[in-house]
Design a protein around this motif. Structure first.
Motif: not given
Length: 115
Positions: A56-57, A103, A106-107, A110-111
């Motif tokens: 994701s990042h 990171t 965050h991924f 979001n999932l």
């Protein structure tokens, strides 16, 4: 590989034969061996966080990975002096690993659709 080469060179320099893992009387060799062992203990987590966080990042994860690896080098070089306290020079590696934890989290969030 760098750590392994350093341990092999230290074995040759200090006359530590296989299968002896640690010397009873050579603190420098023990510190070099321990720096290698510590890296191997933490490497799988680093790779996981780098991979998943990088999905994701990618740029931020790359930067975190570089910070972590440079910190690991400073840690190993400081530890290899024979004074274990000098390994603290590489503690900035934790900024890199915390970046990767962010990171990855965050991924994951979001999932899951949490944000």
């Amino acid at each position: 590989m760098w750590h392994g080469i350093r341990v092999s060179l230290a074995r040759k320099k200090f006359g530590i034969k296989y299968p002896i893992m640690y010397s009873d009387n050579n603190m420098v060799f023990n510190c070099i061996q321990r720096a290698h062992g510590n890296f191997l203990e933490n490497y799988p987590q680093f790779l996981f966080l780098l991979l998943v966080g990088g999905l994701s990042h990618p740029r931020l994860s790359s930067a975190g990975g570089v910070i972590y690896l440079v910190g690991r080098i400073a840690y190993a070089l400081g530890y290899s002096t024979g004074d274990p306290q000098k390994r603290m020079r590489g503690m900035f590696m934790h900024f890199g690993i915390l970046t990767l934890v962010y990171t990855t989290a965050h991924f994951a969030t979001n999932l899951l659709g949490w944000f």
